[in-house]
Motif scaffolding. Structure first.
Motif, short mmCIF file in Angstrom:
data_model
loop_
_atom_site.label_atom_id
_atom_site.label_comp_id
_atom_site.label_asym_id
_atom_site.label_seq_id
_atom_site.Cartn_x
_atom_site.Cartn_y
_atom_site.Cartn_z
N ASP A 297 2.20 -7.52 -6.03
CA ASP A 297 1.54 -6.36 -5.45
C ASP A 297 2.53 -5.39 -4.82
OD1 ASP A 297 -1.02 -7.13 -6.17
OD2 ASP A 297 -1.38 -8.24 -4.32
N ILE A 298 3.51 -5.93 -4.10
CA ILE A 298 4.48 -5.07 -3.41
C ILE A 298 5.35 -4.32 -4.42
CG2 ILE A 298 6.51 -5.07 -1.93
CD1 ILE A 298 5.24 -7.39 -0.38
N VAL A 299 5.89 -5.06 -5.40
CA VAL A 299 6.81 -4.44 -6.37
C VAL A 299 6.07 -3.43 -7.25
CG1 VAL A 299 8.31 -4.87 -8.34
CG2 VAL A 299 8.37 -6.41 -6.36
N VAL A 300 4.98 -3.87 -7.87
CA VAL A 300 4.24 -2.98 -8.77
C VAL A 300 3.59 -1.84 -7.98
CG1 VAL A 300 2.38 -2.83 -10.48
CG2 VAL A 300 3.85 -4.86 -10.39
N GLY A 301 3.05 -2.16 -6.80
CA GLY A 301 2.42 -1.12 -5.98
C GLY A 301 3.39 -0.05 -5.53
N ALA A 302 4.58 -0.48 -5.09
CA ALA A 302 5.59 0.49 -4.65
C ALA A 302 6.06 1.35 -5.82
CB ALA A 302 6.77 -0.25 -4.02
N LEU A 303 6.23 0.72 -6.97
CA LEU A 303 6.67 1.47 -8.16
C LEU A 303 5.63 2.52 -8.56
CD1 LEU A 303 8.70 1.86 -10.43
CD2 LEU A 303 7.52 0.07 -11.70
N ILE A 304 4.36 2.12 -8.57
CA ILE A 304 3.30 3.06 -8.95
C ILE A 304 3.17 4.18 -7.92
CG2 ILE A 304 0.81 3.30 -9.31
CD1 ILE A 304 0.81 0.54 -10.55
N LEU A 305 3.24 3.83 -6.63
CA LEU A 305 3.14 4.87 -5.59
C LEU A 305 4.25 5.90 -5.71
CD1 LEU A 305 1.98 3.21 -2.25
CD2 LEU A 305 0.96 5.17 -3.40
N SER A 306 5.44 5.45 -6.07
CA SER A 306 6.55 6.39 -6.22
C SER A 306 6.31 7.35 -7.38
CB SER A 306 7.87 5.64 -6.44
OG SER A 306 7.87 4.96 -7.68
N GLN A 385 -5.86 3.60 -2.72
CA GLN A 385 -5.95 2.17 -2.47
C GLN A 385 -4.62 1.45 -2.72
OE1 GLN A 385 -9.43 0.79 -4.64
NE2 GLN A 385 -10.70 2.33 -3.63
N PHE A 386 -3.68 2.12 -3.37
CA PHE A 386 -2.35 1.53 -3.47
C PHE A 386 -1.71 1.42 -2.09
CE2 PHE A 386 -2.84 2.80 -7.92
CZ PHE A 386 -2.37 1.66 -8.56
N ILE A 387 -2.13 2.28 -1.16
CA ILE A 387 -1.68 2.15 0.23
C ILE A 387 -2.26 0.87 0.83
CG2 ILE A 387 -1.71 3.21 2.52
CD1 ILE A 387 -1.99 5.93 1.12
N ASN A 388 -3.54 0.59 0.52
CA ASN A 388 -4.16 -0.66 0.97
C ASN A 388 -3.43 -1.88 0.42
OD1 ASN A 388 -7.25 1.01 0.62
ND2 ASN A 388 -6.43 0.30 2.56
N VAL A 389 -2.92 -1.75 -0.81
CA VAL A 389 -2.18 -2.86 -1.42
C VAL A 389 -0.92 -3.16 -0.63
CG1 VAL A 389 -0.88 -3.58 -3.46
CG2 VAL A 389 -3.11 -2.49 -3.74
N LEU A 390 -0.14 -2.13 -0.30
CA LEU A 390 1.09 -2.35 0.46
C LEU A 390 0.78 -2.84 1.87
CD1 LEU A 390 3.34 0.67 -0.59
CD2 LEU A 390 3.21 -1.63 -1.54
N GLN A 391 -0.39 -2.47 2.41
CA GLN A 391 -0.80 -2.98 3.73
C GLN A 391 -1.19 -4.45 3.68
OE1 GLN A 391 -3.99 -0.23 4.53
NE2 GLN A 391 -2.73 1.05 5.87
N ARG A 393 -4.15 -5.46 2.49
CA ARG A 393 -5.61 -5.59 2.54
C ARG A 393 -6.21 -5.82 1.15
NH1 ARG A 393 -6.95 -0.24 6.26
NH2 ARG A 393 -5.74 -0.84 8.11
N MET A 394 -5.56 -5.25 0.14
CA MET A 394 -6.06 -5.35 -1.22
C MET A 394 -4.96 -5.84 -2.15
SD MET A 394 -8.38 -1.88 -1.67
CE MET A 394 -8.80 -2.34 -3.35
N SER A 395 -5.35 -6.13 -3.38
CA SER A 395 -4.40 -6.48 -4.43
C SER A 395 -4.57 -5.48 -5.56
CB SER A 395 -4.67 -7.90 -4.93
OG SER A 395 -3.74 -8.27 -5.93
N ILE A 396 -3.59 -5.37 -6.43
CA ILE A 396 -3.74 -4.46 -7.56
C ILE A 396 -4.84 -4.95 -8.49
CG2 ILE A 396 -2.59 -3.57 -9.63
CD1 ILE A 396 -0.04 -3.42 -8.04
N VAL A 397 -4.91 -6.27 -8.70
CA VAL A 397 -5.93 -6.86 -9.57
C VAL A 397 -6.79 -7.80 -8.75
CG1 VAL A 397 -6.39 -8.18 -11.65
CG2 VAL A 397 -4.36 -6.72 -11.53
N GLY A 398 -8.09 -7.68 -8.89
CA GLY A 398 -9.03 -8.54 -8.18
C GLY A 398 -10.44 -7.99 -8.31
#
Length: 483
Positions: A297-306, A385-391, A393-398
């Motif tokens: 979540d952290i790696v993929v989420g950060a990459l997508i947010l960028s 919600q990608f912000i929620n992922v880095l927090q 609270r959420m996951s990318i998949v679920g």
């Protein structure tokens, strides 16, 4: 007992053709060594072709990093277990997806952590392709060799099934339909007790009647390698008798859960101070698997947010300039274990419903703003919600998070509804890419969505997540049910 093998199948014949069988556990170890040689050795070999672009220290670093990441992912997906239970196509797809993720992570590190942009085309991508092809080739070659040996009678497991009914029949059908697994059905035991409780036509099964003691005697004879017990929990005394009696034999004994257990959520065996317990409703989001999913979540989420930072800024300005109200809509949702969380979305409506009664959006809903209609159709309103992922609270998949009021409504109408909260809610999910998204105006629609959510939790793996993320690109953004 109903015999499938001839009477001449003796223990001596089993021993004569059991060389690979006795050493099958070494195949997994050999795979680990081959993978390490391919990944680390491949980095050094490729470095010789690209010596002007990358030094020896970087070759070693990337090689070791690739092996560590690959080994971590392989460990959570049981890559080095028995090859008998997976098809070659499935194994190759899993290997390809995992290695693709590893290369993506290494490239991300090269870009953002090391700042080595020229390493990507000059080394990492050629290395990734070469190693990936090597893995696929050697695994295919080993499979072909093993299949050929099993066709010749080597590396065979002789199995027998105790009991009748759905699970016993399914086991036998699966064994016979997939000879490449190397299992040969020696027979099926149906005791008088089982016959009386589970058979509707006794005359058809009289030839298979046996007492428990006869099962024990046959298992001890050395004519079988594995015995699968499919009795239900009502046969606990007989199961215990079999287990105790066969403790002095070389037969591998397996308990096959009945239909009750087939519906369990991520069931597993867990020792509690020496006492074995079976989980009924559990979560995959714990231990090493939970840590791996969080890293994902952290790696993929950060990459997508960028990548989406500028588009999100443009959307935020469009929302702010075209209608009154805040840019973000903060919704109360249930998160992991049913705890309340705040989920972010771009505001797409003129009103801010977030109370005890939430009316789902319908086609042509006049509450939706013009910009909001576009955002909802394309799922761009979900990007915050990608912000929620880095927090965390959420996951990318679920499973997709529902309004609190909807949770309270459906938990009393759908069996196992709240089990979808055994994992973090996701931005995309197995139900959504299968078309179950949007308005749930009937109970059947919500039941189908929950069914896919349960399937996701039961089958969770890193590769399953990657498959869903990949399919979301084609199926997850625009859908006829999104409005």
């Amino acid at each position: 007992m109903m015999d499938y093998l001839s009477a001449g199948d003796t223990l001596r014949a089993s021993e004569a053709k059991g060389l690979l069988q006795r050493h099958s556990s070494h195949l997994g170890m050999a795979q680990r060594h081959l993978d390490a040689i391919l990944i680390i050795g491949g980095a050094l070999v490729m470095g010789r072709f690209y010596s002007t672009a990358i030094g020896l220290e970087w070759q070693v670093l990337y090689g070791c990093l690739g092996w560590i990441l690959y080994r971590a992912g392989a460990g959570t997906s049981n890559f080095y277990g028995s090859w008998r239970v997976h098809t070659l196509a499935r194994e190759l797809s899993r290997v390809g997806m995992l290695w693709g993720l590893v290369i993506a992570l290494v490239v991300t590190l090269a870009l953002f952590a090391f700042g080595r942009y020229h390493h990507i085309n000059g080394f990492l991508l050629p290395w990734g392709v070469a190693v990936g092809l090597g893995m696929l080739f050697y695994r295919s070659a080993l499979r072909v060799c093993l299949h050929r040996l099993r066709e010749m009678g080597f590396n065979i497991r002789r199995v027998a099934v105790v009991g009748c009914g759905t699970m016993a029949d399914r086991l036998i059908r699966d064994f016979e339909a997939a000879p490449w697994m190397g299992f040969r059905v020696a027979g099926q035991f149906v005791t008088r007790h089982t016959l009386q409780r589970e058979s509707d036509s006794p005359s058809e099964r009289l030839a298979r009647l046996r007492e428990v003691q006869e099962v024990i005697d046959y298992a001890r004879s050395g004519k079988i390698d594995r015995l699968y017990i499919t009795w239900g929990m009502n046969r606990e005394p007989d199961i215990r008798k079999l287990i105790e009696a066969l403790s002095d034999s070389t037969v591998s004994l397996y308990l096959v859960p009945d239909l009750l257990v087939a519906d369990l959520m991520y069931s597993r065996i867990e020792p509690v101070n020496g006492v074995l317990t079976v989980s009924i409703y559990d979560t995959p989001a714990q231990g090493p698997s939970g840590s791996l999913k969080r890293i994902e979540d952290i790696v993929v989420g950060a990459l997508i947010l960028s990548l989406i930072a500028i588009p999100m800024l443009v959307i935020a300005l469009a929302v702010k300039l075209t209608s009154k109200g805040p840019v973000f809509f903060k919704q109360k949702r249930y998160g992991l274990d049913g705890r309340s969380i705040e989920v972010y979305k771009f505001r797409s409506m003129k009103v801010m419903e977030n109370g005890d009664k939430v009316v789902q959006a319908k086609r042509g809903d006049d509450r939706i703003t013009p910009v909001g209609a576009f955002l909802r159709r394309t799922s761009l309103d979900e990007l915050p919600q990608f912000i929620n992922v880095l927090q965390g609270r959420m996951s990318i998949v679920g499973p997709r998070p529902h309004a609190v009021s909807h949770n309270e409504e459906y938990r009393g109408l759908i069996r196992g509804y709240m089990l979808r909260h055994k994992v973090k809610p996701g931005i995309t999910g197995w139900a959504q890419i299968n078309g179950w998204r949007g308005e749930t105006d009937t109970l059947e629609k919500m039941q189908k969505r929950v069914e896919f959510d349960h399937e996701y939790i039961r089958q969770w793996s890193l590769l399953f997540d990657l498959r869903i993320i990949f399919l979301t690109i084609f199926k997850g953004f625009i859908n006829k049910n999104a409005y």
